[in-house]
Scaffold this motif. Structure first.
Motif, PDB file in Angstrom:
ATOM      1  N   ASN B 212       9.578  42.872 -13.754  1.00 35.27           N
ATOM      2  CA  ASN B 212      10.969  43.063 -13.334  1.00 35.27           C
ATOM      3  C   ASN B 212      11.145  44.361 -12.560  1.00 35.27           C
ATOM      4  N   MET B 213      11.279  44.233 -11.216  1.00 33.87           N
ATOM      5  CA  MET B 213      11.650  45.411 -10.420  1.00 33.87           C
ATOM      6  C   MET B 213      13.081  45.193  -9.924  1.00 33.87           C
ATOM      7  N   GLY B 214      13.980  45.083 -10.896  1.00 31.76           N
ATOM      8  CA  GLY B 214      15.392  44.857 -10.584  1.00 31.76           C
ATOM      9  C   GLY B 214      16.085  46.174 -10.306  1.00 31.76           C
ATOM     10  N   LEU B 215      16.836  46.198  -9.215  1.00 29.68           N
ATOM     11  CA  LEU B 215      17.531  47.426  -8.805  1.00 29.68           C
ATOM     12  C   LEU B 215      18.995  47.084  -8.593  1.00 29.68           C
ATOM     13  N   SER B 216      19.738  47.172  -9.662  1.00 28.54           N
ATOM     14  CA  SER B 216      21.120  46.706  -9.658  1.00 28.54           C
ATOM     15  C   SER B 216      21.954  47.337  -8.533  1.00 28.54           C
ATOM     16  N   GLY B 217      22.410  46.499  -7.623  1.00 32.48           N
ATOM     17  CA  GLY B 217      23.252  46.966  -6.517  1.00 32.48           C
ATOM     18  C   GLY B 217      22.474  47.651  -5.411  1.00 32.48           C
ATOM     19  N   SER B 218      21.172  47.830  -5.578  1.00 32.45           N
ATOM     20  CA  SER B 218      20.403  48.673  -4.656  1.00 32.45           C
ATOM     21  C   SER B 218      19.123  48.035  -4.148  1.00 32.45           C
ATOM     22  N   ALA B 219      19.052  46.694  -4.181  1.00 37.47           N
ATOM     23  CA  ALA B 219      17.854  46.026  -3.643  1.00 37.47           C
ATOM     24  C   ALA B 219      18.109  45.716  -2.174  1.00 37.47           C
ATOM     25  N   LYS B 220      17.976  46.761  -1.342  1.00 35.50           N
ATOM     26  CA  LYS B 220      18.385  46.643   0.060  1.00 35.50           C
ATOM     27  C   LYS B 220      17.218  46.772   1.029  1.00 35.50           C
ATOM     28  N   MET B 221      16.035  46.561   0.543  1.00 33.12           N
ATOM     29  CA  MET B 221      14.838  46.516   1.393  1.00 33.12           C
ATOM     30  C   MET B 221      14.653  47.765   2.244  1.00 33.12           C
ATOM     31  N   GLU B 222      15.018  48.941   1.713  1.00 29.34           N
ATOM     32  CA  GLU B 222      14.800  50.175   2.472  1.00 29.34           C
ATOM     33  C   GLU B 222      13.305  50.382   2.722  1.00 29.34           C
ATOM     34  N   LYS B 223      12.984  51.054   3.820  1.00 29.62           N
ATOM     35  CA  LYS B 223      11.582  51.293   4.194  1.00 29.62           C
ATOM     36  C   LYS B 223      10.802  51.945   3.054  1.00 29.62           C
ATOM     37  N   GLU B 224      11.409  52.958   2.411  1.00 34.49           N
ATOM     38  CA  GLU B 224      10.719  53.693   1.338  1.00 34.49           C
ATOM     39  C   GLU B 224      10.413  52.769   0.157  1.00 34.49           C
ATOM     40  N   VAL B 225      11.334  51.829  -0.087  1.00 28.38           N
ATOM     41  CA  VAL B 225      11.122  50.887  -1.194  1.00 28.38           C
ATOM     42  C   VAL B 225      10.030  49.882  -0.811  1.00 28.38           C
ATOM     43  N   ALA B 226      10.051  49.428   0.436  1.00 25.43           N
ATOM     44  CA  ALA B 226       8.994  48.525   0.911  1.00 25.43           C
ATOM     45  C   ALA B 226       7.621  49.191   0.756  1.00 25.43           C
ATOM     46  N   ASP B 227       7.547  50.471   1.117  1.00 24.85           N
ATOM     47  CA  ASP B 227       6.274  51.200   1.000  1.00 24.85           C
ATOM     48  C   ASP B 227       5.837  51.293  -0.468  1.00 24.85           C
ATOM     49  N   LEU B 228       6.810  51.506  -1.367  1.00 27.71           N
ATOM     50  CA  LEU B 228       6.502  51.563  -2.801  1.00 27.71           C
ATOM     51  C   LEU B 228       5.979  50.211  -3.290  1.00 27.71           C
ATOM     52  N   ILE B 229       6.677  49.141  -2.922  1.00 28.56           N
ATOM     53  CA  ILE B 229       6.267  47.798  -3.379  1.00 28.56           C
ATOM     54  C   ILE B 229       4.836  47.502  -2.939  1.00 28.56           C
ATOM     55  N   ALA B 230       4.529  47.883  -1.707  1.00 33.04           N
ATOM     56  CA  ALA B 230       3.186  47.607  -1.183  1.00 33.04           C
ATOM     57  C   ALA B 230       2.107  48.328  -1.997  1.00 33.04           C
ATOM     58  N   LYS B 231       2.481  49.443  -2.617  1.00 36.50           N
ATOM     59  CA  LYS B 231       1.508  50.188  -3.431  1.00 36.50           C
ATOM     60  C   LYS B 231       1.295  49.577  -4.808  1.00 36.50           C
ATOM     61  N   ILE B 232       2.209  48.686  -5.219  1.00 32.75           N
ATOM     62  CA  ILE B 232       2.123  48.117  -6.571  1.00 32.75           C
ATOM     63  C   ILE B 232       1.140  46.957  -6.561  1.00 32.75           C
ATOM     64  N   ASP B 233       0.201  47.037  -7.471  1.00 34.30           N
ATOM     65  CA  ASP B 233      -0.833  46.019  -7.545  1.00 34.30           C
ATOM     66  C   ASP B 233      -0.276  44.757  -8.205  1.00 34.30           C
ATOM     67  N   ALA B 234      -0.333  43.633  -7.507  1.00 35.50           N
ATOM     68  CA  ALA B 234       0.126  42.369  -8.094  1.00 35.50           C
ATOM     69  C   ALA B 234      -0.619  41.213  -7.450  1.00 35.50           C
ATOM     70  N   ASP B 235      -0.616  40.072  -8.121  1.00 32.23           N
ATOM     71  CA  ASP B 235      -1.273  38.870  -7.598  1.00 32.23           C
ATOM     72  C   ASP B 235      -0.331  38.055  -6.728  1.00 32.23           C
ATOM     73  N   ALA B 236       0.983  38.314  -6.888  1.00 34.88           N
ATOM     74  CA  ALA B 236       1.975  37.612  -6.068  1.00 34.88           C
ATOM     75  C   ALA B 236       3.235  38.467  -6.036  1.00 34.88           C
ATOM     76  N   TYR B 237       4.032  38.291  -4.991  1.00 37.16           N
ATOM     77  CA  TYR B 237       5.242  39.094  -4.793  1.00 37.16           C
ATOM     78  C   TYR B 237       6.408  38.147  -4.544  1.00 37.16           C
ATOM     79  N   ILE B 238       7.455  38.289  -5.357  1.00 39.67           N
ATOM     80  CA  ILE B 238       8.665  37.484  -5.163  1.00 39.67           C
ATOM     81  C   ILE B 238       9.772  38.409  -4.690  1.00 39.67           C
TER      82      ILE B 238
END
Lengths: 361, 361
Positions: B212-238
């Motif tokens: 769960n990477m839920g960001l209440s009211g703040s899941a706005k695909m900012e560049k910094e957040v995209a960069d963070l997500i890319a660093k997180i190791d996972a087998d799939a991304y939703i």
């Protein structure tokens, strides 16, 4: 020059309010002037279930609970394109298993294509709240139902409409009167909003008027409460009071409760429901045993009453009230909205079948 | 005489605590010594999603939200017949559309007959709470999962067991890692308890590890957040971030988000979900239009990325997320437990079908 300056300041003062106000200026009307539905009895305190001062012998907890507005709703018609509300709550704290919206807020439904549809909520802010319920409605007059807080007293409720629209008292949208007497589960714990308490769901689904006499933690079939229930005019009586009553109380009090209702209402069906199996009872052996004993005792009492010749008496078993995935409660006792959905899906056809025999449909 | 008196007083002082204490005296152990699951990334602050001090460029709201414990759970085994918990919360107020149990409390599951079953909750009392989770469990060692608060920081969590029993770190009960990035709906608003947030439901139902990477009211695909997500190791991304992103943000930011994840994880499936249709949108034309535009734009972005040759990219439409009776939300936006039940029933087979192609099962 000075007079021009003052004139400009004066003009600004005149003009400013219309810019700084909300884009939707509202005209507020008293909800008490609309149609109030879902009441167990007529009261002077219009948003309370009972004028408790008239019933000094009721247990103190019961009196406190009957000052709340569970099950009460305001029926009105308006062509306003938005709706607001103002109201005041008590200072009570919100329970940890409830939302503030359910306990102290408002829940609005609109009739669309002949069906009641969720429309918006009033989120309680401070002790007194002014807030928007819905915006940008389509044109035309529509019928609305505004459900009041489940677990609180409410005061000074006003409905806000656009200044150019009209509002009038609505009809009573539900037929007959089916009184349900029961525990916190009936009272509304833990629906997420007041329109999702189970009598409210059943009323919208069936068109029948299910009346919420929920007494959280205090539905214990006391003699004084039985006497009160017998005084309430209804076409049918549902007893959902097993969850709060000990096996001993069920044994000693069920007969008086049922016979007292029967004496005042010789032909009305009386429907006894078992307690839903508390989810906690599947893991906590003591809770599990208690619910089993409660449900065995109420079944036994029902059979005794039948043997005694009490007619028009029915029994609904609890086997399938909450489904079988154990996810239908917030806390092991109180259904969440999934639990209430499954519960109403289970009991609705059973209730309708019984009620239809009495031409309650 | 005096010495006898003092001896008696001393004896009373010695004896009294064992009588005045709870009938179930508990031995408390630090939850941090058990197995912590559901984390998007390893952190020094074990109950927080991220050590936000290491990511100074993240938007302030995102940082605040990632100090919360949404999706994190404690896995342990014990033969204790009861469980208690102690923990401390922040001073934040409970949202009007949440229960305190969900926002600040604990939610316990036990494995019975190979399935995770609801077991009990920890109701938050004051800022620091000591309370019972469950009593009277049957004998034998069992596996437990204790879900942490959805919308709060938690500190000093301890689990209480009977003094004669043992407790050990549990296994990681779910396989693979499927990161979900999204809004308040993912974060858990408005599940009635933390085990009913939708990634938690999906994990128990499928045995896969939905994070769960839920960001209440703040899941706005900012560049910094995209960069963070890319660093997180996972087998799939939703990506379930449409509800918080304006149509313009979806247009300008989706490409970077997807391509950034793809660059770091060349073979991992990326699944884009439309926004659930807000129930408010059926009555409020402005909200309805916004959701329609958001969902059209994300579909358009998905098709563009496909055209550009981005492989292993999937799309899930929102048609049937909440059913059709309009009762699946608490406030017109956030699913209640009925809504989440319908949502998981709808998306689970779709997700499993995609994931199975990648041998994630």
């Amino acid at each position: 020059m000075k007079s021009i300056y003052f004139s400009l300041v004066f003009l600004c003062l005149l003009v400013k309010p219309s810019y700084s106000q909300n884009a939707n200026p509202a005209r507020f009307v008293k909800a008490a002037d609309m149609t109030i539905i879902g009441k167990m009895i007529q009261t002077r305190n219009i948003y309370q279930s009972l004028d408790t001062i008239d019933y000094p012998r009721l247990p103190a907890a019961v009196k406190r609970l009957l000052t709340m507005s569970a099950g009460i709703a305001v029926s009105f018609k308006t062509d306003s394109r938005f709706l607001k509300a103002k109201w005041c709550n008590s200072k009570s704290k919100v329970g940890s298993n409830m939302t503030a919206i359910a306990q102290k807020g408002l829940d609005l439904y609109v009739k669309l294509n002949g069906k009641w549809q969720f429309c918006g909520v009033g989120k309680p802010l401070e002790q007194c709240t002014e807030t928007s319920l819905v915006n940008n409605l389509m044109e035309g007059q529509k019928e609305f139902l505004l459900y009041l807080p489940l677990y609180d007293e409410i005061n000074d409720l006003e409905i806000g409409i656009s200044s150019h629209s009209t509002i009038t008292a609505g009809t009573i949208p539900f037929k007959s009167r089916i009184l349900i007497y029961g525990s916190s589960i009936l009272h509304g714990a833990s629906a997420s909003r007041s329109g999702l308490a189970y009598p409210a769901i059943l009323s919208r689904q069936t068109g029948l008027n299910f009346i919420n006499m929920g007494l959280s933690g205090s539905a214990k079939m006391e003699k004084e409460v039985a006497d009160l229930i017998a005084k309430i005019d209804a076409d049918a009586y549902i007893l959902d009071c097993v969850p709060n009553s000990s096996p001993e109380q069920i044994k000693s009090r069920t007969d008086y409760l049922v016979q007292t209702i029967r004496n005042s209402h010789p032909k009305a069906p009386i429907i006894i429901m078992q307690s839903l199996i508390r989810e906690s009872g599947y893991v906590d052996a003591v809770i599990g045993d208690r619910v089993r004993l409660q449900n065995e005792e109420i079944k036994s009492q029902f059979l005794n009453l039948q043997k005694k010749g009490v007619k028009d008496l029915y029994f609904i078993s609890a086997e399938n009230f909450l489904g079988n995935d154990h996810e239908g409660t917030v806390d092991g006792t109180h259904p969440n909205d999934l639990g209430f959905y499954r519960f109403t899906e289970d009991i609705r056809p059973k209730l309708l079948k019984i009620l239809a025999k009495y031409n309650i449909k």
